[in-house]
Scaffold this motif. Structure first.
Motif, PDB file in Angstrom:
ATOM      1  N   LEU A 164       2.641   7.775  -1.370  1.00 57.78           N
ATOM      2  CA  LEU A 164       2.340   8.869  -2.856  1.00 57.78           C
ATOM      3  C   LEU A 164       1.562   7.278  -3.753  1.00 57.78           C
ATOM      4  O   LEU A 164       2.458   6.318  -3.770  1.00 57.78           O
ATOM      5  N   ILE A 165       0.650   7.946  -4.745  1.00 54.54           N
ATOM      6  CA  ILE A 165       0.624   7.315  -5.248  1.00 54.54           C
ATOM      7  C   ILE A 165       0.310   7.306  -7.091  1.00 54.54           C
ATOM      8  O   ILE A 165      -0.010   9.105  -7.351  1.00 54.54           O
ATOM      9  N   LEU A 166       1.344   7.029  -7.825  1.00 60.27           N
ATOM     10  CA  LEU A 166       1.542   7.230  -9.254  1.00 60.27           C
ATOM     11  C   LEU A 166       0.652   6.130 -10.344  1.00 60.27           C
ATOM     12  O   LEU A 166       1.329   5.159 -10.798  1.00 60.27           O
ATOM     13  N   ASP A 167       0.485   6.883 -11.069  1.00 59.95           N
ATOM     14  CA  ASP A 167      -0.557   5.818 -11.628  1.00 59.95           C
ATOM     15  C   ASP A 167       0.155   6.493 -13.090  1.00 59.95           C
ATOM     16  O   ASP A 167       0.080   7.314 -13.956  1.00 59.95           O
ATOM     17  N   GLU A 168       1.744   5.500 -14.019  1.00 60.52           N
ATOM     18  CA  GLU A 168       2.084   5.165 -14.855  1.00 60.52           C
ATOM     19  C   GLU A 168       2.290   7.250 -15.438  1.00 60.52           C
ATOM     20  O   GLU A 168       2.626   7.578 -16.704  1.00 60.52           O
ATOM     21  N   PRO A 169       3.538   7.471 -14.889  1.00 61.25           N
ATOM     22  CA  PRO A 169       3.717   8.188 -14.534  1.00 61.25           C
ATOM     23  C   PRO A 169       4.748   9.562 -15.711  1.00 61.25           C
ATOM     24  O   PRO A 169       5.350  10.437 -15.656  1.00 61.25           O
ATOM     25  N   THR A 170       5.507   8.314 -15.683  1.00 58.45           N
ATOM     26  CA  THR A 170       6.333   8.095 -17.348  1.00 58.45           C
ATOM     27  C   THR A 170       5.578   8.790 -18.820  1.00 58.45           C
ATOM     28  O   THR A 170       6.782   8.584 -19.314  1.00 58.45           O
ATOM     29  N   VAL A 171       4.586   8.187 -18.295  1.00 54.60           N
ATOM     30  CA  VAL A 171       3.744   8.103 -19.993  1.00 54.60           C
ATOM     31  C   VAL A 171       3.945  10.050 -21.024  1.00 54.60           C
ATOM     32  O   VAL A 171       3.414  10.747 -19.859  1.00 54.60           O
ATOM     33  N   GLY A 172       4.988  10.123 -21.794  1.00 47.96           N
ATOM     34  CA  GLY A 172       4.555  11.478 -22.215  1.00 47.96           C
ATOM     35  C   GLY A 172       6.424  11.817 -21.455  1.00 47.96           C
ATOM     36  O   GLY A 172       6.126  13.101 -22.514  1.00 47.96           O
ATOM     37  N   ILE A 173       6.275  11.249 -20.983  1.00 49.02           N
ATOM     38  CA  ILE A 173       8.625  11.903 -20.632  1.00 49.02           C
ATOM     39  C   ILE A 173       9.205  11.171 -21.914  1.00 49.02           C
ATOM     40  O   ILE A 173       8.585   9.888 -21.653  1.00 49.02           O
ATOM     41  N   ASP A 174      10.102  12.138 -22.270  1.00 43.90           N
ATOM     42  CA  ASP A 174      11.431  11.456 -23.224  1.00 43.90           C
ATOM     43  C   ASP A 174      11.787  10.559 -22.968  1.00 43.90           C
ATOM     44  O   ASP A 174      12.396  10.860 -21.457  1.00 43.90           O
ATOM     45  N   SER A 175      12.605   9.374 -23.768  1.00 44.96           N
ATOM     46  CA  SER A 175      13.742   8.076 -22.703  1.00 44.96           C
ATOM     47  C   SER A 175      14.715   9.218 -21.999  1.00 44.96           C
ATOM     48  O   SER A 175      14.906   8.431 -21.283  1.00 44.96           O
ATOM     49  N   LYS A 176      15.314  10.488 -22.661  1.00 50.88           N
ATOM     50  CA  LYS A 176      16.335  10.382 -22.412  1.00 50.88           C
ATOM     51  C   LYS A 176      16.002  10.766 -20.784  1.00 50.88           C
ATOM     52  O   LYS A 176      16.996  11.246 -19.379  1.00 50.88           O
ATOM     53  N   ASN A 177      15.239  11.362 -20.442  1.00 47.09           N
ATOM     54  CA  ASN A 177      14.741  12.549 -19.264  1.00 47.09           C
ATOM     55  C   ASN A 177      13.889  11.628 -17.962  1.00 47.09           C
ATOM     56  O   ASN A 177      13.700  11.124 -16.820  1.00 47.09           O
ATOM     57  N   VAL A 178      13.767   9.542 -18.409  1.00 45.03           N
ATOM     58  CA  VAL A 178      12.745   9.388 -17.670  1.00 45.03           C
ATOM     59  C   VAL A 178      13.582   8.558 -16.269  1.00 45.03           C
ATOM     60  O   VAL A 178      13.678   8.151 -15.411  1.00 45.03           O
ATOM     61  N   LYS A 179      15.281   8.355 -16.987  1.00 46.65           N
ATOM     62  CA  LYS A 179      16.251   7.904 -15.314  1.00 46.65           C
ATOM     63  C   LYS A 179      16.319   8.776 -14.269  1.00 46.65           C
ATOM     64  O   LYS A 179      16.049   8.296 -13.491  1.00 46.65           O
ATOM     65  N   SER A 180      16.623  10.513 -14.843  1.00 49.98           N
ATOM     66  CA  SER A 180      16.420  11.316 -13.485  1.00 49.98           C
ATOM     67  C   SER A 180      15.229  11.508 -12.933  1.00 49.98           C
ATOM     68  O   SER A 180      14.371  12.225 -11.971  1.00 49.98           O
ATOM     69  N   PHE A 181      13.979  10.845 -13.824  1.00 47.93           N
ATOM     70  CA  PHE A 181      12.446  11.196 -13.199  1.00 47.93           C
ATOM     71  C   PHE A 181      12.978  10.384 -11.788  1.00 47.93           C
ATOM     72  O   PHE A 181      11.804   9.814 -10.743  1.00 47.93           O
TER      73      PHE A 181
END
Length: 254
Positions: A164-181
């Motif tokens: 699975l290749i992911l290109d900057e998948p956390t763009v647009g995700i707020d910081s409090k949800n990044v860890k669970s992502f």
């Protein structure tokens, strides 16, 4: 006997017109790895992904996928890809989470083929794997950026890719949800055995999840295990990387 790497890149260079974007890249991604690929804007990360995915033609050097030369590689359903869609997705698109994920099976079962019981189970499993089982019938446009990105990942894994290749998948995700992502990505890697290649700006937040790191800025300045990377001090990294890079530890609770 050593396992065949999922990706093996040798002597890869690429230029647009006369502008060298990548120079003499050597990169191996072993089966089961979680590789974080970091680099500043314009460092060649997107070009490298496009070359791996066959969207650009290799002209100098070689790329092997699952032991096969990339130009002869046919089993593209072994590779899932999620681009930076969440922040540019058309929120008026009238499809449910279930329908979006089901569309990931189109290549496997054909465009208008009936989705049988087995396929329905696979769709639900993929949605559960990314923690979106409570949103099956929700319209994709009603979801947050992070939730949409999870749905796109479910769509990419429903056909059971090995990579699975992911290109900057956390763009647009707020910081409090990044860890669970990132916890969810670690689950896909460790528990589901999917090899991950993650392009990211923030290696600090994912440092306890990735197994390998590659620093790219036209040249591959570093490629090794996370332990080797952590032994470098910030001065070493700034020198090999061309500028400072944050190695903040985000693993404390807020």
């Amino acid at each position: 006997m050593a396992q065949t790497p999922v990706i093996n890149i040798k002597n890869l260079s690429y230029r647009y017109d006369r502008n060298n974007v990548l120079e003499n890249i050597q990169l191996t991604v072993p089966k089961g790895a979680f590789l974080g690929l970091v680099g500043p804007n314009g460092s060649g990360k997107s070009t490298l992904l496009k070359l791996i995915l066959g969207l650009l033609k290799v002209k100098e050097g070689e790329i092997q996928l699952f032991g096969q030369p990339q130009e002869k590689f046919k089993e593209w359903d072994q590779i899932g890809y999620v681009s930076q869609k969440a922040n540019s997705f058309n929120t008026g698109f009238p499809a449910t989470v279930y329908e979006v994920v089901a569309s990931g099976l189109t290549k496997k079962i054909g465009l208008f083929k009936y989705v049988g019981t087995k396929e329905k189970e696979e769709i639900k499993k993929a949605i559960a794997a990314v923690g979106m089982e409570d949103f099956l019938q929700r319209n994709i446009g009603e979801l947050s950026g992070g939730q949409q990105q999870r749905v796109f990942i479910a769509r990419a894994i429903v056909s059971k890719p090995e990579l699975l290749i992911l290109d900057e998948p956390t763009v647009g995700i707020d910081s409090k949800n990044v860890k669970s992502f990132y916890d969810m990505l670690a689950f896909l890697n460790k528990d589901m055995g999917i090899t991950l290649l993650l392009v990211t700006h923030d290696i600090g937040i994912v440092s306890d999840k990735v197994t390998h790191v590659a620093c790219l800025n036209k040249f591959l300045h570093f490629h090794g295990s996370m332990q080797q990377f952590e032994r470098l001090d910030e001065q070493d990294i700034s020198q090999l990387y061309g500028h400072g890079i944050h190695l903040l530890d985000h693993n404390h609770d807020h």
